[in-house]
Write a protein that holds these residues in place. Structure first.
Motif, PDB file in Angstrom:
ATOM      1  N   UNK A  28       0.859  -1.173   0.000  1.00  0.00           N
ATOM      2  CA  UNK A  28       0.000   0.000   0.000  1.00  0.00           C
ATOM      3  C   UNK A  28       0.895   1.223   0.000  1.00  0.00           C
ATOM      4  N   UNK A  29       0.854   1.987  -1.086  1.00  0.00           N
ATOM      5  CA  UNK A  29       1.684   3.180  -1.264  1.00  0.00           C
ATOM      6  C   UNK A  29       3.161   2.861  -1.022  1.00  0.00           C
ATOM      7  N   UNK A  30       3.589   1.724  -1.574  1.00  0.00           N
ATOM      8  CA  UNK A  30       4.997   1.347  -1.519  1.00  0.00           C
ATOM      9  C   UNK A  30       5.440   0.684  -0.236  1.00  0.00           C
ATOM     10  N   UNK A  31       4.516   0.375   0.663  1.00  0.00           N
ATOM     11  CA  UNK A  31       4.867  -0.204   1.957  1.00  0.00           C
ATOM     12  C   UNK A  31       4.094  -1.493   2.200  1.00  0.00           C
ATOM     13  N   UNK A  32       4.774  -2.488   2.782  1.00  0.00           N
ATOM     14  CA  UNK A  32       4.129  -3.727   3.205  1.00  0.00           C
ATOM     15  C   UNK A  32       3.926  -3.680   4.723  1.00  0.00           C
ATOM     16  N   UNK A  33       3.021  -4.524   5.204  1.00  0.00           N
ATOM     17  CA  UNK A  33       2.740  -4.570   6.642  1.00  0.00           C
ATOM     18  C   UNK A  33       2.776  -6.016   7.124  1.00  0.00           C
ATOM     19  N   UNK A  34       3.692  -6.275   8.057  1.00  0.00           N
ATOM     20  CA  UNK A  34       3.765  -7.594   8.687  1.00  0.00           C
ATOM     21  C   UNK A  34       2.805  -7.588   9.868  1.00  0.00           C
ATOM     22  N   UNK A  35       1.894  -8.556   9.895  1.00  0.00           N
ATOM     23  CA  UNK A  35       0.924  -8.624  10.985  1.00  0.00           C
ATOM     24  C   UNK A  35       1.076  -9.941  11.742  1.00  0.00           C
ATOM     25  N   UNK A  36       0.965  -9.863  13.042  1.00  0.00           N
ATOM     26  CA  UNK A  36       0.985 -11.045  13.905  1.00  0.00           C
ATOM     27  C   UNK A  36      -0.144 -10.892  14.918  1.00  0.00           C
ATOM     28  N   UNK A  37      -0.982 -11.913  15.034  1.00  0.00           N
ATOM     29  CA  UNK A  37      -2.100 -11.910  15.981  1.00  0.00           C
ATOM     30  C   UNK A  37      -1.941 -13.080  16.932  1.00  0.00           C
ATOM     31  N   UNK A  38      -1.988 -12.790  18.235  1.00  0.00           N
ATOM     32  CA  UNK A  38      -1.957 -13.859  19.227  1.00  0.00           C
ATOM     33  C   UNK A  38      -3.351 -14.453  19.352  1.00  0.00           C
ATOM     34  N   UNK A  39      -3.479 -15.760  19.164  1.00  0.00           N
ATOM     35  CA  UNK A  39      -4.789 -16.421  19.151  1.00  0.00           C
ATOM     36  C   UNK A  39      -5.489 -16.371  20.504  1.00  0.00           C
ATOM     37  N   UNK A  40      -4.739 -16.254  21.591  1.00  0.00           N
ATOM     38  CA  UNK A  40      -5.340 -16.275  22.930  1.00  0.00           C
ATOM     39  C   UNK A  40      -5.858 -14.891  23.332  1.00  0.00           C
ATOM     40  N   UNK A  41      -5.007 -13.875  23.220  1.00  0.00           N
ATOM     41  CA  UNK A  41      -5.367 -12.527  23.676  1.00  0.00           C
ATOM     42  C   UNK A  41      -5.918 -11.655  22.562  1.00  0.00           C
ATOM     43  N   UNK A  42      -5.726 -12.092  21.292  1.00  0.00           N
ATOM     44  CA  UNK A  42      -6.067 -11.299  20.112  1.00  0.00           C
ATOM     45  C   UNK A  42      -5.174 -10.052  20.006  1.00  0.00           C
ATOM     46  N   UNK A  43      -4.033 -10.070  20.678  1.00  0.00           N
ATOM     47  CA  UNK A  43      -3.115  -8.936  20.623  1.00  0.00           C
ATOM     48  C   UNK A  43      -2.508  -8.835  19.221  1.00  0.00           C
ATOM     49  N   UNK A  44      -2.595  -7.643  18.595  1.00  0.00           N
ATOM     50  CA  UNK A  44      -2.022  -7.497  17.247  1.00  0.00           C
ATOM     51  C   UNK A  44      -0.645  -6.832  17.276  1.00  0.00           C
ATOM     52  N   UNK A  45       0.233  -7.311  16.461  1.00  0.00           N
ATOM     53  CA  UNK A  45       1.512  -6.648  16.200  1.00  0.00           C
ATOM     54  C   UNK A  45       1.531  -6.304  14.713  1.00  0.00           C
ATOM     55  N   UNK A  46       1.748  -5.035  14.373  1.00  0.00           N
ATOM     56  CA  UNK A  46       1.780  -4.600  12.980  1.00  0.00           C
ATOM     57  C   UNK A  46       3.039  -3.779  12.757  1.00  0.00           C
ATOM     58  N   UNK A  47       3.842  -4.199  11.789  1.00  0.00           N
ATOM     59  CA  UNK A  47       5.107  -3.516  11.503  1.00  0.00           C
ATOM     60  C   UNK A  47       5.179  -3.191  10.017  1.00  0.00           C
ATOM     61  N   UNK A  48       5.492  -1.927   9.690  1.00  0.00           N
ATOM     62  CA  UNK A  48       5.636  -1.529   8.291  1.00  0.00           C
ATOM     63  C   UNK A  48       7.052  -1.835   7.810  1.00  0.00           C
ATOM     64  N   UNK A  49       7.145  -2.388   6.619  1.00  0.00           N
ATOM     65  CA  UNK A  49       8.444  -2.764   6.047  1.00  0.00           C
ATOM     66  C   UNK A  49       8.456  -2.427   4.558  1.00  0.00           C
ATOM     67  N   UNK A  50       9.668  -2.336   4.005  1.00  0.00           N
ATOM     68  CA  UNK A  50       9.807  -2.006   2.588  1.00  0.00           C
ATOM     69  C   UNK A  50       9.801  -3.239   1.699  1.00  0.00           C
ATOM     70  N   UNK A  51      10.013  -4.415   2.281  1.00  0.00           N
ATOM     71  CA  UNK A  51      10.016  -5.637   1.483  1.00  0.00           C
ATOM     72  C   UNK A  51       9.554  -6.803   2.345  1.00  0.00           C
ATOM     73  N   UNK A  52       9.346  -7.960   1.727  1.00  0.00           N
ATOM     74  CA  UNK A  52       8.858  -9.136   2.456  1.00  0.00           C
ATOM     75  C   UNK A  52       9.848 -10.288   2.320  1.00  0.00           C
ATOM     76  N   UNK A  53      11.133  -9.951   2.338  1.00  0.00           N
ATOM     77  CA  UNK A  53      12.166 -10.966   2.211  1.00  0.00           C
ATOM     78  C   UNK A  53      12.263 -11.793   3.495  1.00  0.00           C
TER      79      UNK A  53
END
Length: 201
Positions: free
Chosen positions: A135-160
């Motif tokens: 999205x507009x040149x940026x990727x977003x790594x997302x991680x969701x904890x199945x127990x707490x539903x806590x989200x982690x979202x990190x913007x990155x330039x690539x998905x290597x």
């Protein structure tokens, strides 16, 4: 580009000038929304934290929002984080309904039933990871904890693989290693470099 198109957009110029001079503009020129909701940053109009997109750039932004062929609901949620214009929800709905790729997938029968996950028993018992974008040149790594539903979202330039490992190291150093990591089997998650980081622990 946003600033240039905003200045040249007849539907935005009165609001832009009003924000620049501090003068109130007519209700119709601010789309029936309180002028206090808008601000001006380098000739770019914002509504709260969202950029008001000029008319000529809206099709391009819709294409960016739909690059991963998200459904209508997810596309609207993504848009609400970044941009706004009058009747944006309607434009998103029409754009999705006219997407040939999405229509083909929608008409296909379901190939297999969804996996019924057992409830997680504790934090980081199981986490789900994925990449969104670009999205507009940026990727977003997302991680969701199945127990707490806590989200982690990190913007990155690539998905290597290297980028994926670095983000996971950062998250795991704060929360500990998960018992189960669920992905979409993207190549970065199946690579030898990724597996050797944690699979032996």
């Amino acid at each position: 580009m946003l600033a240039e198109e905003s200045i040249n957009d007849s539907s935005l110029i009165q609001l832009l000038n009003g924000l620049k001079t501090g003068k109130a503009v007519a209700n119709v020129e601010r789309f029936g929304i309180s002028q206090n909701e808008f601000s001006l940053q380098n000739n770019i109009i914002c509504r709260g934290h969202r950029v008001v997109i000029p008319t000529k750039l809206r099709k391009q932004i819709l294409q960016e929002l739909h690059a991963s062929h998200f459904g209508i609901v997810r596309m609207k949620a993504l848009a609400r984080s970044y941009c706004w214009w009058p009747r944006i929800d309607l434009d998103i709905e029409n754009f999705c309904r006219n997407c040939v790729h999405c229509n083909k997938l929608q008409n296909n029968p379901v190939k297999a039933p969804l996996h019924p996950w057992e409830p997680a028993q504790k934090p980081f018992d199981r986490v789900h990871v994925d990449f969104a974008g670009p999205f507009m040149g940026t990727y977003y790594f997302t991680l969701i904890d199945a127990f707490t539903r806590w989200p982690e979202i990190h913007s990155v330039k690539n998905i290597t693989t290297s980028t994926t490992i670095n983000i996971c190291n950062k998250i795991f150093s704060s929360f500990g290693l998960p018992q189960v990591l669920v992905s979409d089997n993207g190549k970065q998650f199946l690579s030898y470099e990724f597996k050797k980081q944690w699979y032996h622990t």
